[in-house]
Design a protein around this motif. Structure first.
Motif, PDB file in Angstrom:
ATOM      1  N   LEU A  28       0.822  -1.114  -0.010  1.00  0.00           N
ATOM      2  CA  LEU A  28       0.007  -0.105   0.008  1.00  0.00           C
ATOM      3  C   LEU A  28       0.826   1.100  -0.026  1.00  0.00           C
ATOM      4  O   LEU A  28       0.544   2.257  -0.685  1.00  0.00           O
ATOM      5  N   LYS A  29       1.780   1.105   0.748  1.00  0.00           N
ATOM      6  CA  LYS A  29       2.849   2.399   0.799  1.00  0.00           C
ATOM      7  C   LYS A  29       3.551   2.540  -0.485  1.00  0.00           C
ATOM      8  O   LYS A  29       3.569   3.660  -1.198  1.00  0.00           O
ATOM      9  N   GLU A  30       4.093   1.516  -1.072  1.00  0.00           N
ATOM     10  CA  GLU A  30       4.685   1.344  -2.373  1.00  0.00           C
ATOM     11  C   GLU A  30       3.792   1.935  -3.345  1.00  0.00           C
ATOM     12  O   GLU A  30       4.151   2.577  -4.414  1.00  0.00           O
ATOM     13  N   SER A  31       2.524   1.504  -3.348  1.00  0.00           N
ATOM     14  CA  SER A  31       1.732   1.817  -4.449  1.00  0.00           C
ATOM     15  C   SER A  31       1.287   3.391  -4.327  1.00  0.00           C
ATOM     16  O   SER A  31       0.686   4.005  -5.309  1.00  0.00           O
ATOM     17  N   ARG A  32       1.630   3.914  -3.102  1.00  0.00           N
ATOM     18  CA  ARG A  32       1.643   5.731  -3.132  1.00  0.00           C
ATOM     19  C   ARG A  32      -0.241   5.906  -3.098  1.00  0.00           C
ATOM     20  O   ARG A  32      -0.452   7.113  -3.314  1.00  0.00           O
ATOM     21  N   VAL A  33      -0.829   4.760  -2.638  1.00  0.00           N
ATOM     22  CA  VAL A  33      -2.402   5.175  -2.539  1.00  0.00           C
ATOM     23  C   VAL A  33      -2.529   5.736  -1.055  1.00  0.00           C
ATOM     24  O   VAL A  33      -1.937   4.975  -0.097  1.00  0.00           O
ATOM     25  N   ARG A  34      -3.069   6.672  -0.620  1.00  0.00           N
ATOM     26  CA  ARG A  34      -3.140   7.431   0.431  1.00  0.00           C
ATOM     27  C   ARG A  34      -4.299   6.742   1.399  1.00  0.00           C
ATOM     28  O   ARG A  34      -5.060   7.611   2.401  1.00  0.00           O
ATOM     29  N   ASN A  35      -4.447   5.533   1.324  1.00  0.00           N
ATOM     30  CA  ASN A  35      -5.473   4.822   2.337  1.00  0.00           C
ATOM     31  C   ASN A  35      -4.815   4.624   3.805  1.00  0.00           C
ATOM     32  O   ASN A  35      -3.520   4.227   3.676  1.00  0.00           O
ATOM     33  N   SER A  36      -5.841   4.529   4.665  1.00  0.00           N
ATOM     34  CA  SER A  36      -5.052   4.034   5.822  1.00  0.00           C
ATOM     35  C   SER A  36      -5.417   2.629   5.990  1.00  0.00           C
ATOM     36  O   SER A  36      -6.488   2.052   5.689  1.00  0.00           O
ATOM     37  N   LEU A  37      -4.472   1.798   6.404  1.00  0.00           N
ATOM     38  CA  LEU A  37      -4.758   0.376   6.604  1.00  0.00           C
ATOM     39  C   LEU A  37      -4.626   0.006   8.156  1.00  0.00           C
ATOM     40  O   LEU A  37      -3.456   0.203   8.758  1.00  0.00           O
ATOM     41  N   PHE A  38      -5.546  -0.704   8.535  1.00  0.00           N
ATOM     42  CA  PHE A  38      -5.600  -1.185  10.182  1.00  0.00           C
ATOM     43  C   PHE A  38      -5.890  -2.739   9.639  1.00  0.00           C
ATOM     44  O   PHE A  38      -6.476  -3.267   9.052  1.00  0.00           O
ATOM     45  N   PHE A 127       5.244  -9.596  -4.491  1.00  0.00           N
ATOM     46  CA  PHE A 127       5.299  -8.330  -4.020  1.00  0.00           C
ATOM     47  C   PHE A 127       4.643  -7.315  -5.067  1.00  0.00           C
ATOM     48  O   PHE A 127       3.955  -6.629  -5.058  1.00  0.00           O
ATOM     49  N   GLU A 128       5.300  -7.634  -6.352  1.00  0.00           N
ATOM     50  CA  GLU A 128       4.909  -6.665  -7.285  1.00  0.00           C
ATOM     51  C   GLU A 128       3.425  -6.644  -7.676  1.00  0.00           C
ATOM     52  O   GLU A 128       2.935  -5.781  -8.035  1.00  0.00           O
ATOM     53  N   GLY A 129       2.906  -8.021  -7.670  1.00  0.00           N
ATOM     54  CA  GLY A 129       1.808  -8.293  -8.105  1.00  0.00           C
ATOM     55  C   GLY A 129       0.767  -7.650  -6.885  1.00  0.00           C
ATOM     56  O   GLY A 129      -0.486  -7.181  -7.154  1.00  0.00           O
ATOM     57  N   LEU A 130       1.181  -7.593  -5.722  1.00  0.00           N
ATOM     58  CA  LEU A 130       0.575  -7.076  -4.443  1.00  0.00           C
ATOM     59  C   LEU A 130       0.440  -5.710  -4.731  1.00  0.00           C
ATOM     60  O   LEU A 130      -0.517  -5.020  -4.482  1.00  0.00           O
ATOM     61  N   VAL A 131       1.603  -4.968  -4.945  1.00  0.00           N
ATOM     62  CA  VAL A 131       1.492  -3.793  -5.188  1.00  0.00           C
ATOM     63  C   VAL A 131       0.539  -3.207  -6.485  1.00  0.00           C
ATOM     64  O   VAL A 131      -0.153  -2.282  -6.029  1.00  0.00           O
ATOM     65  N   GLU A 132       0.772  -3.940  -7.349  1.00  0.00           N
ATOM     66  CA  GLU A 132      -0.416  -3.326  -8.356  1.00  0.00           C
ATOM     67  C   GLU A 132      -1.980  -3.628  -8.052  1.00  0.00           C
ATOM     68  O   GLU A 132      -2.825  -2.689  -8.218  1.00  0.00           O
ATOM     69  N   VAL A 136      -4.571  -0.704  -7.792  1.00  0.00           N
ATOM     70  CA  VAL A 136      -5.992  -0.806  -8.431  1.00  0.00           C
ATOM     71  C   VAL A 136      -7.173  -0.692  -7.480  1.00  0.00           C
ATOM     72  O   VAL A 136      -8.044   0.217  -7.590  1.00  0.00           O
ATOM     73  N   LEU A 137      -6.973  -1.468  -6.291  1.00  0.00           N
ATOM     74  CA  LEU A 137      -8.156  -1.382  -5.333  1.00  0.00           C
ATOM     75  C   LEU A 137      -8.204  -0.160  -4.637  1.00  0.00           C
ATOM     76  O   LEU A 137      -9.346   0.596  -4.758  1.00  0.00           O
ATOM     77  N   GLY A 138      -7.117   0.651  -4.581  1.00  0.00           N
ATOM     78  CA  GLY A 138      -7.182   2.151  -4.073  1.00  0.00           C
ATOM     79  C   GLY A 138      -7.635   3.320  -4.850  1.00  0.00           C
ATOM     80  O   GLY A 138      -8.737   3.886  -4.491  1.00  0.00           O
ATOM     81  N   ARG A 139      -7.344   2.888  -6.132  1.00  0.00           N
ATOM     82  CA  ARG A 139      -7.853   3.916  -6.983  1.00  0.00           C
ATOM     83  C   ARG A 139      -9.718   3.791  -7.302  1.00  0.00           C
ATOM     84  O   ARG A 139     -10.167   4.372  -7.400  1.00  0.00           O
ATOM     85  N   TYR A 140      -9.778   2.273  -7.649  1.00  0.00           N
ATOM     86  CA  TYR A 140     -11.191   1.979  -7.704  1.00  0.00           C
ATOM     87  C   TYR A 140     -12.038   2.436  -6.531  1.00  0.00           C
ATOM     88  O   TYR A 140     -13.143   3.112  -6.641  1.00  0.00           O
ATOM     89  N   TRP A 141     -11.556   2.126  -5.201  1.00  0.00           N
ATOM     90  CA  TRP A 141     -12.479   2.367  -4.093  1.00  0.00           C
ATOM     91  C   TRP A 141     -12.320   3.882  -3.749  1.00  0.00           C
ATOM     92  O   TRP A 141     -13.332   4.205  -3.062  1.00  0.00           O
ATOM     93  N   ILE A 142     -11.368   4.464  -4.132  1.00  0.00           N
ATOM     94  CA  ILE A 142     -11.423   5.928  -3.693  1.00  0.00           C
ATOM     95  C   ILE A 142     -11.938   6.719  -4.870  1.00  0.00           C
ATOM     96  O   ILE A 142     -12.766   7.738  -4.641  1.00  0.00           O
ATOM     97  N   GLU A 143     -11.530   6.723  -6.108  1.00  0.00           N
ATOM     98  CA  GLU A 143     -11.691   7.620  -7.267  1.00  0.00           C
ATOM     99  C   GLU A 143     -13.006   7.285  -8.128  1.00  0.00           C
ATOM    100  O   GLU A 143     -13.684   8.079  -8.533  1.00  0.00           O
ATOM    101  N   PHE A 144     -13.792   5.922  -7.922  1.00  0.00           N
ATOM    102  CA  PHE A 144     -14.821   5.649  -9.015  1.00  0.00           C
ATOM    103  C   PHE A 144     -15.911   5.432  -7.934  1.00  0.00           C
ATOM    104  O   PHE A 144     -16.998   5.662  -8.642  1.00  0.00           O
TER     105      PHE A 144
END
Length: 150
Positions: A28-38, A127-132, A136-144
């Motif tokens: 999540l940090k590597e993807s630069r999506v600014r969501n908080s993860l608990f 890990f690369e697949g997880l970053v991707e 995608v999850l971050g953009r989808y759930w935040i932007e769309f």
């Protein structure tokens, strides 16, 4: 349609595998999506968190998630049981749940969707697949997706 007023959301991950939780946080940090993860470790903790019980009673330390990432195979209470309880609870049922698991069994997919999961995703193998995936999850759930206000 793209939501230009998108705000980061709180993601709650329920997974008993510590390595998976750490890798997801790193991705999540590597993807630069600014969501908080608990994170919680099983279905019992997941429901305690969502219902603000015990150590999760402080709303500032345990904010209501806008999205739940749910592993299916966990001790004490597995993801299937937890999902069933979440979707039966009027206070919790509108929180989207994405099943993120190693299981690729058709019966798990069918049951997950029948219980109300928003998506079913097999965990990436590297890990690369997880970053991707986090991008995608971050953009989808935040932007769309337009989630209701709490």
């Amino acid at each position: 349609m793209y939501n230009s007023n998108a705000k980061p959301i709180t993601i709650l991950m329920a997974d008993d595998d510590e390595d998976d939780r750490i890798l997801t946080q790193d991705a999540l940090k590597e993807s630069r999506v600014r969501n908080s993860l608990f994170c919680v470790e099983d279905g019992v903790e997941l429901l305690e968190y969502l219902r603000r019980e015990g150590k999760y009673s402080d709303e500032k330390k345990s904010p209501r998630p806008g999205l739940i990432l749910l592993d299916l195979n966990m001790p004490r209470k597995d993801g299937r049981e937890a999902l069933k309880e979440i979707k039966a609870d009027p206070e919790l049922k509108n929180i989207p749940v994405v099943i993120l698991t190693t299981s690729v069994q058709e019966e798990d997919k069918v049951k997950g969707y029948n219980l109300g999961a928003a998506s079913y995703i097999a965990k990436p193998v590297n890990f690369e697949g997880l970053v991707e995936l986090m991008k995608v999850l971050g953009r989808y759930w935040i932007e769309f997706v337009e989630l209701p206000n709490e």
